[in-house]
Every structure is written in C-alpha cells, then in structure tokens.
Design an enzyme around this catalytic site. Structure first.
Site, PDB file in Angstrom:
ATOM      1  N   ASP A 107      29.953 -64.396   6.168  1.00 19.70           N
ATOM      2  CA  ASP A 107      31.335 -64.201   6.379  1.00 19.70           C
ATOM      3  C   ASP A 107      32.139 -65.589   6.143  1.00 19.70           C
ATOM      4  O   ASP A 107      32.922 -66.081   6.770  1.00 19.70           O
ATOM      5  CB  ASP A 107      32.062 -63.711   7.464  1.00 19.70           C
ATOM      6  CG  ASP A 107      33.407 -63.034   7.365  1.00 19.70           C
ATOM      7  OD1 ASP A 107      33.805 -63.009   6.201  1.00 19.70           O
ATOM      8  OD2 ASP A 107      33.998 -63.003   8.359  1.00 19.70           O
TER       9      ASP A 107
ATOM     10  N   LYS B 252      36.583 -67.291  23.074  1.00 15.56           N
ATOM     11  CA  LYS B 252      36.389 -66.118  22.292  1.00 15.56           C
ATOM     12  C   LYS B 252      35.965 -65.099  23.127  1.00 15.56           C
ATOM     13  O   LYS B 252      34.886 -64.958  23.965  1.00 15.56           O
ATOM     14  CB  LYS B 252      35.314 -66.138  21.162  1.00 15.56           C
ATOM     15  CG  LYS B 252      35.288 -64.822  20.684  1.00 15.56           C
ATOM     16  CD  LYS B 252      33.819 -64.996  19.253  1.00 15.56           C
ATOM     17  CE  LYS B 252      34.597 -65.461  18.182  1.00 15.56           C
ATOM     18  NZ  LYS B 252      33.408 -65.315  17.051  1.00 15.56           N
TER      19      LYS B 252
ATOM     20  N   PHE C 120      34.498 -60.753  15.884  1.00  8.11           N
ATOM     21  CA  PHE C 120      34.118 -59.664  17.140  1.00  8.11           C
ATOM     22  C   PHE C 120      35.272 -59.817  18.114  1.00  8.11           C
ATOM     23  O   PHE C 120      34.775 -59.181  19.404  1.00  8.11           O
ATOM     24  CB  PHE C 120      32.981 -59.792  17.446  1.00  8.11           C
ATOM     25  CG  PHE C 120      31.660 -59.168  16.369  1.00  8.11           C
ATOM     26  CD1 PHE C 120      31.760 -57.822  16.506  1.00  8.11           C
ATOM     27  CD2 PHE C 120      31.082 -60.036  15.638  1.00  8.11           C
ATOM     28  CE1 PHE C 120      30.865 -57.246  15.509  1.00  8.11           C
ATOM     29  CE2 PHE C 120      30.042 -59.476  14.835  1.00  8.11           C
ATOM     30  CZ  PHE C 120      29.952 -58.253  14.713  1.00  8.11           C
ATOM     31  N   GLY C 121      36.325 -60.451  18.244  1.00  8.99           N
ATOM     32  CA  GLY C 121      37.247 -60.420  19.409  1.00  8.99           C
ATOM     33  C   GLY C 121      38.210 -61.733  18.987  1.00  8.99           C
ATOM     34  O   GLY C 121      38.246 -62.501  18.380  1.00  8.99           O
ATOM     35  N   PRO C 122      39.304 -61.515  19.880  1.00  9.75           N
ATOM     36  CA  PRO C 122      40.435 -62.720  19.727  1.00  9.75           C
ATOM     37  C   PRO C 122      40.032 -64.156  20.409  1.00  9.75           C
ATOM     38  O   PRO C 122      38.969 -64.065  21.335  1.00  9.75           O
ATOM     39  CB  PRO C 122      41.608 -62.064  20.705  1.00  9.75           C
ATOM     40  CG  PRO C 122      40.661 -61.193  21.809  1.00  9.75           C
ATOM     41  CD  PRO C 122      39.548 -60.798  20.900  1.00  9.75           C
ATOM     42  N   VAL C 123      40.663 -65.350  19.842  1.00  7.37           N
ATOM     43  CA  VAL C 123      40.169 -66.439  20.363  1.00  7.37           C
ATOM     44  C   VAL C 123      41.384 -67.076  21.156  1.00  7.37           C
ATOM     45  O   VAL C 123      42.403 -66.921  20.390  1.00  7.37           O
ATOM     46  CB  VAL C 123      39.607 -67.214  19.215  1.00  7.37           C
ATOM     47  CG1 VAL C 123      39.172 -68.796  19.644  1.00  7.37           C
ATOM     48  CG2 VAL C 123      38.525 -66.711  18.534  1.00  7.37           C
TER      49      VAL C 123
ATOM     50  N   GLY D 194      38.702 -63.530  15.614  1.00  6.77           N
ATOM     51  CA  GLY D 194      37.285 -63.644  15.167  1.00  6.77           C
ATOM     52  C   GLY D 194      36.707 -62.541  14.620  1.00  6.77           C
ATOM     53  O   GLY D 194      37.262 -61.257  14.887  1.00  6.77           O
TER      54      GLY D 194
END
Length: 777
Positions: free
Chosen positions: A594, A497, A480-483, A478
């Site tokens: 986005d 997340k 601001f970080g992995p999911v 994502g």
C-alpha cells in the site's frame, strides 16, 4: 462633531457607489463572468453559459421588511438554489457585488458597516475572474499566464438550503470543512433554521437533525437506491459516494438532462424535490415514538404522549381564555411544535406572524373550548390529536386484568431466575478469562521489553495522552484504524494507532506481528516505540512525524511550493532506500502492498519514512511471490498482476514506487489526470510525453522551472521502467537506487506502461477541481 463626520462619510459612500455604477462596466446579461473592476448591482444579472442558472440580487418582502440576498436561481423556474449572505441583510436599493484587482470578491451596501467578504487572499492576486458555471456553481479562479487556472473559492463549498446536482454533502478531512444543508428560518428570512441535512460517512447514509438530534435516516444505499426515500424521488438520480483520505462526500447527478432535480430542506423538517413537486424525506412526521420510513426513536418522549399523537392543521374558532404567548420572531413552526409536544398541558398552537413565526399555545380542557363551524371564519390551528391504531385499551374486564397480571408475574419470576444464573455463570467465565489474559499480557510485556526494548504502556496512560481519543487529536486514518497524536508524561510526542476492534487478531497473533515489526529498523521506516493491550483494545505507539504526510504538501497548490527539487529528489531516494531494506536487507522479506503519498511521513528535516504496515506481508528471503483472493491496497498504485489476479511480489511495490515517483515529479495525483479529449491517467500521460520527447512538460509548475534537468529526466525514465506491464520487466530496488545515484546513461528503454488498468476504475470519480494547475471549468 462625530455626528457631522458620520453623515459626511455616509454621503461620500453613496456618492462613490453612484460614481462606480455610472463609470464602471456593468456585467452584460449574456455574459457568464465577473471580471476585476466590473460592478454587479441590483439591476444586473449573470447567466451561465447555457443559461441554466442566473445570479442576481433577489429581494423578498416579509414582516413589512425587504430582505435582499445575492442569489443563484434555476432558470428553469426561477427557484433560488443558493444565497450568498444568509446572515447579513443588505439594503435593496444599493447592493453591489464587486471583484477588485487584488482578487477580493465582496458584497457592499449602505446598510452594512463593513463589506461581506466572500473571498480574500492573504496576498493580492492579479488576473482573477468569477464565473457562473452551468452546474450552478459560482467560482472564483486565478488565471495563469500558461492558460491554466486555480480555483480560489466556490459557492458549492457553502450550501444553503438546496442541494443541486454535483453539489457535495460531507467532510473534507484535510481542512475539517463540512458541507451541510441548513433549513431557512422563514420564507423571507434566510437565516439558518432548525433542521440540517448531512452525510454520515461511517454508516453511509443521509441524516436529518433537529437542533443536533437525529430525527430521520435514509437507510443504506443499495443498488443506487436509499431504503427510506420514495422511488419517485430517486427515479432519475445517480448517486456518487467518494471516500478517501481527503474527503468523505455524497452527491448526485440527473440521468435525464431534461428532468433536472434538486432537493430543498424546509424548516418543518421536510426534504422535498424541486421545492414543491414531491418529498424526499418527511422528518416532520417523526414524532419520537415512531421508527417507520426512516424516523428515529427519541429517548426523552414525554410520558403524556403516546403512539398516534400528531399535530393536525384545522380551521377553528378558538376560546381565547386558555392560552399563552411566545412572540419571539425567531421561534418558528418546528420549535412551536416541539414546545407544545413537551408540555403535557398543551393541546395545540398557532403561529402569530404572517411569516409563520411566533407561537400562541392553547391549553383546553375539552372540545367545547373551540368551535368547528364552516360558516364562521376561523384560523389555522395545529391541534394535537391521536391518529394511531395501536393505542392500548384503557378499559377492560377485571378478569382479563387478573389473568394478564398472573401470567406476567410468573414469566417475570422465571426470566429473573434464568437471568441470575446466566449472570453468575458469565461473571465466573469473565473472571477466569481476565485472569488468564492478565497473565498472558504480563508475560507478553516482559518478553517484548526484554528482547526488543519495546515499551508496553498502561491503557489509562494512553487514554490520558490522547485526551480520551479526542477527535481534536486525530491526525489520520490508517489501514486498520485511526491514528491520534499523543503526549506521554515524559513530554515525548508520539503517534498512537488504535487498531479496529473488528479485527479477529488475538493476543498471541498480535504478539507475533509486533515481534516481526520490531525487527524492522531503518532510518526511512517509521519506528515502533511501544504497544498497549486492554481487553479488546490493541494499540501501537509510533514516533511522531511533525510534518505530516507527503500528500499534505505534494497535492496542495500552496504547500507544494515548500518542496523544491532537492527536497523531492531526497524524498525519492529515501523511499527507495526504505523499500530496498524491506525487500532485501531485513531479516524477513517485507512487501508493503500500500505504498502511496499518504503513507510517506516526513520528519522535522523533511526526510521520508514509510508507514502503515497494516497491509504488509512478510516472507523468508527465499520466497519471492505469493497469491491472494483478497486484494487490498489503493487502486491507481496497484500493479496489473495484483489488481487482476491477486499475484504480488516485490515487483508490486516497484510498480507503486514508479507511480509515486511520477507524482512527486509532477505534483499531481495519478487519478486526477483525466478529461474527455485526453482520456489517460498520469502514467499514460507521461508515456505520451516521453514518446514525443516532451517529458519536461510534466514537471510541477510550482518548481518555477528551477530543477536539475538531468535528474528529472532520470527520474521520469526510472518511473516508466517501474510501471512496465510485466513484473519481470521492472527493475529491482537495487537497480533503481543504482540508476538514481549513477550519472551514467540508463541503457534500458521503457515500454508502453500498464496504464489502462486504472483508466476504467477511476473514470467516474475524477474531477478536475482537484487539480492545482489544471482547468477548473
């Protein structure tokens, strides 16, 4: 009886191969393609159109054996740059490469029990062709009746030991496929050897590993130059790095067509250019203790080895009393060196076989055990010697030893005292901080659960649900970080997340953001179920979407067929409803910033849900416009006023929606539509079709012309209105939903869109190989 049948079968196979080569059309040397029914044997050659590369069956003699491979050569100096059967050797007298009428590309030989299948489709494919391109890429394509092609297979997806211009290193995030170079075991045997070269996307650098252990890194790429690669190896190269949701890859091209360059990985750890002209990396000099020129220090260096110890090639006459053997032909130079290095009794080694495999290790007590004599024929021995200038002196005066000991002891006592005080103080501060944090988290959790019904999960439960954040459970990345996909003890599947630790957001700010997100409740928005806070970890738990994201289907040649027009139109309406809620009906006005296909998730009924609010901005309903110095989002979906001036509003999301709508209709990415004769992106192309009243040519061919013409025309019309150059000229989401659901004629006519904004941003990164229905040549 079995033996007789076996001999009859072999005889029949030889007869069939002879008949095939006698009665089928052989590939002409001037031709660049292999067509169904053509036979390509040991006497055939296939040249690319400009004769830069050629394909043939290449044989080499090693250890009194002939090793034959399907190979691509550079026509410049006949260097082999790719081999098609590294692990399976074919008989040199009767290898055959064939493409049958079902689209199967395979290698056959009497020495093989079964064919080597390079490509085979689950279902037969008619009208295919295998072509050697001027890039050195051997591609298999499906030719469609409308003149377009689909790429089925390419040699560039299976690099061997050579990296040539436009060939990739990296990883495909959708399929998990990795592009790596592997060294060749010996000169004659192409079996993968000890070393591999790979692209490390996180650090943005090239890495050489020996049996999985990192021994060399290129350093960061700055101004098109890697820190630890010599300038003469980079002079004519231009590097390309692609990093997105689909892939993280590295490749290069030559800025001087007359000076073609490629990289070759030897099984001693050396990466050279044009095989022997010079070197790119010298991992063969990385002995574990040094960290110069990209070498990486090892943790398990034998205590008997010191800086400066290296293996030097010398011609010696040895004493054969003190030695041991390892006659394994699969043991090569680098493994002989590693074995001797880790054995403190080993002084050197030599290779046994003529192909540089096998080892003889020497255990000498002094130089008297070998003779250096130019008049006597010796043999090449790799002798362990010390060449360094930083070896500690082993002898010194007693006075110097005592002074050094006293100074060291005094400093040690002082440092130990300071360290103890610092640790004690830090421990007290950490305990106090943890006490306050636990109190704040407890109040935070009770408040969220009571007011918003949001679960606050224990960190150990989250770790267990994701199998300790296993890469196998990772389903996306994502803003601001992995999911990760997780399963709670109740059996409920969720998406977890893990926000980046680099975020400066504290617990109070995190609570405020969660409180706002909890307010967003709509069937076309992904629902937030809970959260978790543990030390520096801040984690969000969302509902799990089993059908992944829209781009997983929309831009894939096969999966796009699962999206018929009714599903696509339903997805368009659902996204519009979700945006209308964010812009107008939620307590706070939300601008997503986005919106793109990868941020649209699909539930079990293929209903769309907008996700990833990491870049969203929230306002009161009275506010309508804002400005930022930090432009975030994805180029190609950004409105011109946001991309150029940092100004964003609800009309910025409308622009993104317009681009996404046109992608859904066409099945093509906005940034994948470019060629030299028609230098426009998808938005520009749609405008040209609209002006010429040919807009139905835009529709995704996978729909097979089964769609509602009035709805498609309406969607294209709305999409062009959404991508108007000026924000005030674009419709609101209320207007868009009204136009989508109404059967009445749309009065507003679109003006020339702002397509030129993305045109230059993407020109260097486009590749027609990304297209399902466009030409792949």
């Amino acid at each position: 009886m079995r033996l007789i049948l076996h001999k009859l079968l072999l005889a029949f196979m030889h007869l069939w191969l002879w008949w095939s080569s006698s009665n089928h059309v052989h590939v002409d040397a001037a031709d660049d393609s292999l067509k169904p029914g053509d036979i390509f044997n040991s006497s055939s050659q296939l040249y690319s159109k400009s004769r830069k590369y050629f394909l043939d069956f290449y044989s080499i003699q090693s250890l009194h054996k002939a090793f034959t491979y399907l190979a691509i050569h550079s026509a410049y100096d006949t260097t082999v740059v790719w081999k098609g059967n590294r692990d399976q050797i074919v008989h040199p007298s009767d290898p055959v490469l064939s493409l049958n009428f079902s689209g199967v590309l395979k290698i056959e030989s009497s020495s093989l029990k079964k064919p080597i299948i390079l490509y085979s489709s689950p279902q037969p494919i008619n009208n295919t062709v295998a072509t050697l391109l001027d890039t050195g890429n051997f591609v298999l394509q499906h030719l469609h009746s409308n003149g377009t092609t689909t790429l089925l297979w390419q040699s560039f997806d299976y690099p061997t030991d050579t990296l040539i211009p436009t060939m990739k290193l990296g990883v495909n995030h959708k399929t998990g496929h990795r592009w790596l170079l592997y060294s060749q075991l010996t000169y004659g045997r192409a079996t993968p050897g000890t070393f591999n070269l790979e692209w490390e996307p996180r650090e943005q650098e090239l890495v050489i590993r020996r049996r999985g252990k990192v021994c060399w890194k290129s350093g960061k790429l700055r101004n098109n130059r890697f820190e630890h690669i010599p300038e003469d190896a980079q002079g004519v190269l231009k590097y390309s790095i692609l990093s997105n949701g689909d892939e993280d890859t590295f490749s290069f091209t030559s800025t001087n067509e007359s000076h073609t360059r490629w990289w070759y990985l030897w099984d001693i750890g050396r990466l050279s250019y044009n095989e022997k002209e010079g070197y790119v990396a010298r991992a063969d000099l990385c002995y574990g203790y040094n960290n110069t020129d990209g070498c990486q220090r090892w943790e398990d260096i034998p205590k008997c080895r010191i800086p400066g110890d290296v293996f030097t090639k010398k011609n010696l006459r040895p004493n054969y009393e003190n030695f041991t053997f390892d006659m394994n032909q699969n043991i090569t130079y680098s493994e002989c060196e590693a074995a001797c290095w880790s054995d403190c009794n080993c002084n050197g080694f030599t290779e046994i076989y003529e192909d540089r495999s096998g080892c003889r290790f020497y255990h000498w007590n002094s130089s008297k055990d070998y003779i250096v004599d130019g008049t006597v024929s010796g043999q090449d021995i790799y002798l362990l010697e010390n060449k360094g200038n930083i070896i500690a002196h082993r002898h010194g005066t007693k006075r110097w030893i005592w002074i050094t000991t006293v100074i060291a002891a005094t400093l040690l006592i002082i440092c130990a005292s300071i360290l103890c005080l610092a640790i004690k103080k830090r421990k007290h501060l950490l305990q106090e901080k943890k006490r306050k944090e636990m109190s704040l988290i407890e109040d935070f959790g009770n408040d969220l659960n009571k007011k918003h019904g949001l679960k606050v999960l224990d960190y150990t439960l989250v770790v267990a649900a994701t199998n300790e954040f296993s890469s196998d459970n990772k389903i996306g990345q994502g803003g601001f970080g992995p999911v990760y996909k997780g399963t709670l003890p109740t059996g409920e599947e969720v998406a977890i997340k893990r926000l980046s630790r680099s975020s400066a957001q504290g617990i109070v700010e995190f609570k405020n953001e969660l409180t706002l997100i909890c307010e967003l409740q709509h069937m076309n928005l992904v629902q937030l179920l809970g959260c978790c806070i543990h030390e520096e970890e801040k984690i969000l738990i969302y509902e799990y979407m089993p059908n992944k994201s829209l781009d997983f289907y929309l831009f894939d040649c096969t999966r796009s067929k699962l999206l018929d027009w009714n599903k696509r139109f339903n997805i368009i309406q659902g996204i519009a409803q979700g945006l209308l809620y964010l812009h107008k009906y939620s307590r706070l006005k939300v601008i997503h910033r986005d919106l793109k296909a990868s941020n649209i998730l699909l539930d079990e009924n293929m209903n769309p849900k907008i996700s990833d609010f990491g870049m969203a901005r929230m306002f009161t309903q009275q506010d309508s416009i804002s400005n930022t110095n930090r432009v975030v989002g994805t180029y190609g979906y950004m409105s011109p006023e946001y991309a150029m001036e940092g100004i964003f509003s609800t009309k910025s999301d409308v622009y993104s929606f317009g681009v996404l709508l046109l992608e859904i209709v066409s099945g093509r990415k906005n940034t994948s539509f470019y060629d030299d004769d028609h230098p426009l992106n998808l938005v520009g192309h749609v405008w040209e079709l609209w002006k010429d009243d040919k807009y139905f040519e835009l529709v995704d061919p996978s729909l097979n012309e089964v769609f509602d013409h009035e709805e498609v025309q309406r969607c294209i019309h709305i999409g062009l209105l959404c991508v108007e150059h000026y924000a005030n000229d674009r419709p609101t989401m209320s207007d868009i939903i009204s136009m989508l659901t109404s059967k009445s004629l749309i009065v507003s006519l679109p003006q020339k869109p702002a397509f030129y904004v993305q045109r230059y941003m993407y020109k260097e990164n486009l590749s027609s190989l990304e297209l399902c229905t466009g030409s792949t040549v």
